[in-house]
Design an enzyme around this catalytic site. Structure first.
Site, PDB file in Angstrom:
ATOM      1  N   LYS A   1      11.871  -1.300  -5.841  1.00  8.42           N
ATOM      2  CA  LYS A   1      10.902  -1.754  -5.500  1.00  8.42           C
ATOM      3  C   LYS A   1       9.866  -2.372  -6.517  1.00  8.42           C
ATOM      4  CE  LYS A   1       7.673   2.397  -6.738  1.00  8.42           C
ATOM      5  NZ  LYS A   1       6.930   3.985  -6.366  1.00  8.42           N
TER       6      LYS A   1
ATOM      7  N   ARG B   1      -0.187  12.199  -0.104  1.00 11.48           N
ATOM      8  CA  ARG B   1      -0.065  11.504   0.282  1.00 11.48           C
ATOM      9  C   ARG B   1       0.522  11.082   1.186  1.00 11.48           C
ATOM     10  NH1 ARG B   1       3.511   7.231  -4.633  1.00 11.48           N
ATOM     11  NH2 ARG B   1       4.799   8.277  -4.066  1.00 11.48           N
TER      12      ARG B   1
ATOM     13  N   HIS C   1       8.073  14.363  -3.589  1.00 10.73           N
ATOM     14  CA  HIS C   1       7.680  13.612  -4.780  1.00 10.73           C
ATOM     15  C   HIS C   1       6.664  14.721  -5.720  1.00 10.73           C
ATOM     16  CE1 HIS C   1       7.736  10.164  -7.277  1.00 10.73           C
ATOM     17  NE2 HIS C   1       6.427   9.751  -7.073  1.00 10.73           N
TER      18      HIS C   1
ATOM     19  N   ARG D   1      15.783  10.462  -8.164  1.00  7.18           N
ATOM     20  CA  ARG D   1      15.446   9.106  -8.065  1.00  7.18           C
ATOM     21  C   ARG D   1      15.116   8.309  -9.236  1.00  7.18           C
ATOM     22  NH1 ARG D   1      12.359  12.039  -4.261  1.00  7.18           N
ATOM     23  NH2 ARG D   1      10.958  11.656  -5.457  1.00  7.18           N
TER      24      ARG D   1
ATOM     25  N   TYR E   1     -13.223 -19.713 -22.402  1.00  6.78           N
ATOM     26  CA  TYR E   1     -14.409 -19.468 -21.784  1.00  6.78           C
ATOM     27  C   TYR E   1     -15.343 -18.281 -22.155  1.00  6.78           C
ATOM     28  CZ  TYR E   1     -11.575 -21.788 -18.693  1.00  6.78           C
ATOM     29  OH  TYR E   1     -10.480 -23.425 -17.478  1.00  6.78           O
TER      30      TYR E   1
ATOM     31  N   CYS F   1      -7.256 -17.056 -20.333  1.00  7.08           N
ATOM     32  CA  CYS F   1      -7.084 -18.235 -19.016  1.00  7.08           C
ATOM     33  C   CYS F   1      -6.288 -17.832 -18.454  1.00  7.08           C
ATOM     34  CB  CYS F   1      -7.492 -19.841 -20.278  1.00  7.08           C
ATOM     35  SG  CYS F   1      -8.293 -19.974 -21.634  1.00  7.08           S
TER      36      CYS F   1
ATOM     37  N   ASP G   1      -4.000 -20.271 -17.461  1.00  7.14           N
ATOM     38  CA  ASP G   1      -2.773 -20.234 -18.190  1.00  7.14           C
ATOM     39  C   ASP G   1      -2.551 -20.038 -19.108  1.00  7.14           C
ATOM     40  OD1 ASP G   1      -1.954 -21.412 -15.170  1.00  7.14           O
ATOM     41  OD2 ASP G   1      -3.863 -22.443 -15.501  1.00  7.14           O
TER      42      ASP G   1
END
Length: 398
Positions: free
Chosen positions: A38, A136, A169, A228, A271, A318, A320
């Site tokens: 997942k 859950r 689970h 799992r 910044y 930042c 990027d």
């Protein structure tokens, strides 16, 4: 093979093999391994990872939702796929036609799925989810055993549903203190009692599973006939309580130096001017930021590896880019590789260390690595594939 070296995630398929083999050696013989892929295989790229795991001998795959299931099916996997979360009932035909198993967690949902399957003239394969204490989704075997049993029996009898599996689970299998160990035992007992009661009612399942990664490590005797395997496949410990296994991290996050400048003492960086330099400083800019999945919360406190040495992050991360102090590192030039986590010239900066610094878990950091970061796959020391979302291509290498 050459690829655009701005920022990339390097995925070592030999490490994936090593981790898978550890799981295989740990669980009882003949135990089926559901490889959990997942969240784009925990950020590693689901199609290449599923291809490799299928070759290694995985028995099935587990995903969160139907979109993930369809993506790996389209990628060519022939193995069974189990959706661990919800799929709207109207997609019953899509589930059946793509040989995807669906988790059933309530009578209401089972009834809707059965009715949709009947209208579409299909039969949906299902796994019953028992809530043994996670709180859950699932049939509440811990709080209302008789009610859960009654509801499961009702669901199994519904037309156009084939309930081939049952699972639960664990909530704290990744914690080893006495209270948590006792709770895991309590969950296992509730689940086992449910399975036994159903068998006494002549209801049995082909697949019975409850062990997640932590339980595979700590309680392989609870395996049932399937497990799992999730985070351990990617070479990361389920928690700080697990350090004994010889896991090998599969992912490293790399970037490069784009610019080097000398800044005088008293200058501010990035910044908000949150970093004021205490000395004349050689500052290197690195083209990675929070849009790539590197946490902004590591501003002014994270470090990276450059030529095998630690370089602290200066100022705010930042979108990027980020800036680092390389004053005390000789030989840094533009295009020098920067390791955000992984190995660099014999030094290691682990995901776990960053997670601790960021007050989170290793799972989150690897899942955060953005789609615009290419995945570069390495096997036997050679690049075998590069996946770049902007080109929507998968380039296989000879």
């Amino acid at each position: 093979m050459e690829f655009l070296k701005r920022t990339w995630a390097q995925i070592d398929l030999d490490c994936l093999r090593h981790n898978f083999e550890l799981v295989r050696q740990t669980v009882p013989p003949q135990t089926k391994i559901f490889a959990v892929v997942k969240a784009d295989a925990y950020g590693h790229g689901d199609q290449v990872i599923t291809d490799e795991l299928e070759k290694l001998g995985a028995d099935a795959f587990a995903v969160s939702n139907i979109e993930e299931a369809l993506h790996i099916r389209a990628g060519g996997t022939r193995l069974p796929i189990l959706i661990l979360g919800v799929t709207p009932a109207k997609y019953a035909g899509m589930l059946a036609n793509n040989r995807i198993s669906q988790t059933v967690f309530s009578t209401e949902y089972a009834r809707a799925l059965s009715e949709a399957a009947q209208k579409q003239n299909v039969t949906v394969d299902c796994h019953i989810k028992v809530d043994s204490g996670m709180g859950r989704i699932g049939f509440d075997a811990l709080g209302d055993f008789d009610g859960a049993l009654r509801e499961i029996k009702s669901c199994v009898a519904m037309p156009h549903l084939h309930c081939s599996g049952i699972f639960t689970h664990f909530a704290v299998a990744d914690a080893l203190d006495a209270d948590d160990e006792a709770y895991t035992e309590r969950q296992f007992d509730a689940f086992s009692r449910t399975v036994r009661a159903l068998e006494e009612a002549h209801i049995s399942f082909e697949t019975v599973h409850c062990c997640n990664s932590a339980a595979i490590l700590n309680h392989p005797e609870m395996a049932g006939n399937a497990v799992r395997a999730g985070i351990v496949l990617y070479g990361l410990d389920p928690s700080s309580d697990f350090k004994a296994w010889n896991l090998k991290p599969v992912m490293e996050l790399k970037s490069t130096v784009s610019q080097i400048r000398r800044h005088p003492k008293g200058s501010t960086v990035s910044y908000g001017r949150t970093c004021t330099l205490a000395r004349d400083t050689t500052v290197a800019t690195v083209p990675i930021g929070y849009a790539d999945g590197y946490p902004r919360s590591l501003s002014n406190k994270g470090t990276v590896l450059v030529l095998g040495k630690r370089a602290p992050i200066l100022g705010r991360v930042c979108m990027d880019q980020l800036m680092i102090d390389v004053t005390d590192i000789e030989g840094v030039t533009t295009d020098t590789v920067v390791t955000l986590f992984g190995e660099d010239h014999g030094a290691v900066l682990s995901v776990d260390e960053l997670a601790d610094l960021d007050a989170t878990v290793n799972y989150e950091l690897i899942c955060l690595i953005g789609k615009r970061v290419p995945r570069v796959y390495v096997k036997n020391g050679k690049i075998t594939a590069v996946v770049d979302c902007y080109y929507q291509n998968r380039i296989s290498m000879p």
